[in-house]
Write an enzyme that holds these catalytic residues in place. Structure first.
Site, PDB file in Angstrom:
ATOM      1  N   LYS A 196       0.820  -1.219   0.000  1.00 35.90           N
ATOM      2  CA  LYS A 196       0.000   0.000   0.000  1.00 35.90           C
ATOM      3  C   LYS A 196       0.851   1.265   0.000  1.00 35.90           C
ATOM      4  O   LYS A 196       2.037   1.242   0.349  1.00 35.90           O
ATOM      5  CB  LYS A 196      -1.003  -0.040   1.163  1.00 35.90           C
ATOM      6  CG  LYS A 196      -2.113  -1.055   0.837  1.00 35.90           C
ATOM      7  CD  LYS A 196      -3.258  -1.052   1.796  1.00 35.90           C
ATOM      8  CE  LYS A 196      -4.339  -2.021   1.278  1.00 35.90           C
ATOM      9  NZ  LYS A 196      -5.372  -2.299   2.263  1.00 35.90           N
ATOM     10  N   ARG A 243      -3.453 -10.206   4.811  1.00 37.29           N
ATOM     11  CA  ARG A 243      -3.842 -10.264   3.390  1.00 37.29           C
ATOM     12  C   ARG A 243      -2.660  -9.745   2.583  1.00 37.29           C
ATOM     13  O   ARG A 243      -2.307  -8.573   2.704  1.00 37.29           O
ATOM     14  CB  ARG A 243      -5.083  -9.391   3.198  1.00 37.29           C
ATOM     15  CG  ARG A 243      -5.637  -9.378   1.779  1.00 37.29           C
ATOM     16  CD  ARG A 243      -6.853  -8.459   1.688  1.00 37.29           C
ATOM     17  NE  ARG A 243      -7.444  -8.469   0.360  1.00 37.29           N
ATOM     18  CZ  ARG A 243      -7.005  -7.724  -0.639  1.00 37.29           C
ATOM     19  NH1 ARG A 243      -5.975  -6.916  -0.480  1.00 37.29           N
ATOM     20  NH2 ARG A 243      -7.594  -7.783  -1.825  1.00 37.29           N
TER      21      ARG A 243
HETATM   22  N1  HH2 Z   1      -7.321  -3.971   0.635  1.00 42.62           N
HETATM   23  C1  HH2 Z   1      -7.604  -3.986  -0.682  1.00 42.62           C
HETATM   24  C2  HH2 Z   1      -8.696  -4.720  -1.178  1.00 42.62           C
HETATM   25  N2  HH2 Z   1      -9.470  -5.454  -0.345  1.00 42.62           N
HETATM   26  N3  HH2 Z   1      -9.954  -6.227   1.822  1.00 42.62           N
HETATM   27  C3  HH2 Z   1      -9.689  -6.240   3.125  1.00 42.62           C
HETATM   28  N4  HH2 Z   1     -10.444  -6.978   3.959  1.00 42.62           N
HETATM   29  N5  HH2 Z   1      -8.651  -5.526   3.669  1.00 42.62           N
HETATM   30  C4  HH2 Z   1      -7.837  -4.747   2.887  1.00 42.62           C
HETATM   31  O1  HH2 Z   1      -6.915  -4.098   3.436  1.00 42.62           O
HETATM   32  C5  HH2 Z   1      -8.089  -4.712   1.469  1.00 42.62           C
HETATM   33  C6  HH2 Z   1      -9.185  -5.469   0.975  1.00 42.62           C
HETATM   34  C7  HH2 Z   1      -6.743  -3.215  -1.627  1.00 42.62           C
HETATM   35  O2  HH2 Z   1      -5.716  -4.021  -2.155  1.00 42.62           O
HETATM   36  P1  HH2 Z   1      -5.772  -4.763  -3.583  1.00 42.62           P
HETATM   37  O3  HH2 Z   1      -6.878  -5.763  -3.641  1.00 42.62           O
HETATM   38  O4  HH2 Z   1      -4.430  -5.303  -3.862  1.00 42.62           O
HETATM   39  O5  HH2 Z   1      -5.986  -3.608  -4.621  1.00 42.62           O
HETATM   40  P2  HH2 Z   1      -7.234  -3.142  -5.480  1.00 42.62           P
HETATM   41  O6  HH2 Z   1      -8.301  -2.714  -4.534  1.00 42.62           O
HETATM   42  O7  HH2 Z   1      -6.674  -2.006  -6.303  1.00 42.62           O
HETATM   43  O8  HH2 Z   1      -7.695  -4.292  -6.336  1.00 42.62           O
END
Ligand code: HH2
Length: 262
Positions: A196, A243
């Site tokens: 992040k 995660r």
């Molecule tokens: N962060 C992201 C997405 N989903 N879910 C939970 N429970 N906690 C988190 O911190 C979280 C989440 C963001 O990361 P990522 O899926 O890699 O990116 P994007 O939202 O751009 O697909």
């Protein structure tokens, strides 16, 4: 929990796993690397992300969920009831809904549920997030939401402080520092710091009281070390789950941490 984004625009792995075969291969690789759960998402939640229609999101995630569900526990990362229903019927058994609107859907399918804190929506959440006492507000919100999910009939509820979801660098740091307080509620805690932007900001020498963008942040490809450090921090605070995008290194760190702690 390994992250598998079947999207074109996720901030780290966007565009890498849009194709079915590549997505399933990555999911299986994460299982081999030590993931207990694979979190499949078809819509990015990054700040400023463009919304994806439910039919397109379903087209992306359903075949991947179906293919992986026999191999590993699958979580579905969605805020849409239609997508959640489809994925849970296709074999997912954990609903990761960053909007906290789908607890009833999880209850209906007998699945687990992740209640995450966020302030604002992806389009505006990083504009000017403010709190009186971020730790207390997030903890109280999560306790209340976990109780609401239980009241709706969910028996397995995780709480997640929502790192980066309507939080400044300082808010993220305060929430990480106070993880023991969240763990002390007795609710299983999930933490997602992986790659992040606050890590890129600090890694580039930015001030903890600054804003992402004050200094050119390290790109997401250069944030593994900080991601791992924060994941190990979360483990040492008693988080039940982290995660992560980088399963192999995180699983190795988790193993080491577990053995030392034992
Ligand atoms: N962060 C992201 C997405 N989903 N879910 C939970 N429970 N906690 C988190 O911190 C979280 C989440 C963001 O990361 P990522 O899926 O890699 O990116 P994007 O939202 O751009 O697909």
């Amino acid at each position: 929990m390994g992250v598998l984004n079947v999207t074109s625009d996720s901030f780290f792995d966007g565009g890498r796993y849009l194709d079915f075969e590549t997505a399933v291969a990555r999911g299986l690789q994460m299982v081999a690397e030590g993931a207990d759960i694979v979190d499949v998402g078809g819509e990015s939640t990054r700040p400023g992300a463009v919304a994806v229609r439910a039919d397109e999101e379903l087209r992306r995630v359903l075949p991947v969920v179906e293919a992986l569900a026999g191999e590993v526990r699958v979580s579905i990362d969605t805020t849409k009831a239609e997508v959640a229903h489809g994925a849970l019927a296709a074999g997912a058994s954990l609903l990761n809904d960053v909007s906290f609107s789908l607890a009833a859907v999880a209850a209906e399918h007998g699945s687990g549920f992740v209640a995450m804190h966020r302030q604002g929506s992806p389009s505006d959440m990083q504009r000017d997030p403010r709190y009186g006492d971020v730790v207390r507000e997030v903890r109280e919100y999560l306790e209340e939401r976990a109780a609401a999910a239980r009241a709706a009939g969910v028996t397995e509820v995780y709480v997640d402080p929502g790192i980066g979801f309507g939080k400044t660098v300082r808010h993220n740091l305060e929430l990480l520092a106070a993880l023991p307080e969240l763990v002390a509620t007795g609710l299983p805690v999930l933490v997602g710091t992986s790659r992040k932007s606050f890590i890129g900001h600090l890694g580039a020498g930015g001030s903890p009281d600054g804003r992402v963008g004050d200094v050119a942040p390290l790109p997401a490809t250069d944030r593994l070390e900080g991601s791992l450090a924060s994941a190990v921090w979360a483990m040492s605070c008693g988080a039940a789950m982290v995660r992560v995008h980088d399963v192999a290194v995180s699983a190795q760190a988790a193993r080491l941490f577990r053995e030392v702690a034992a």
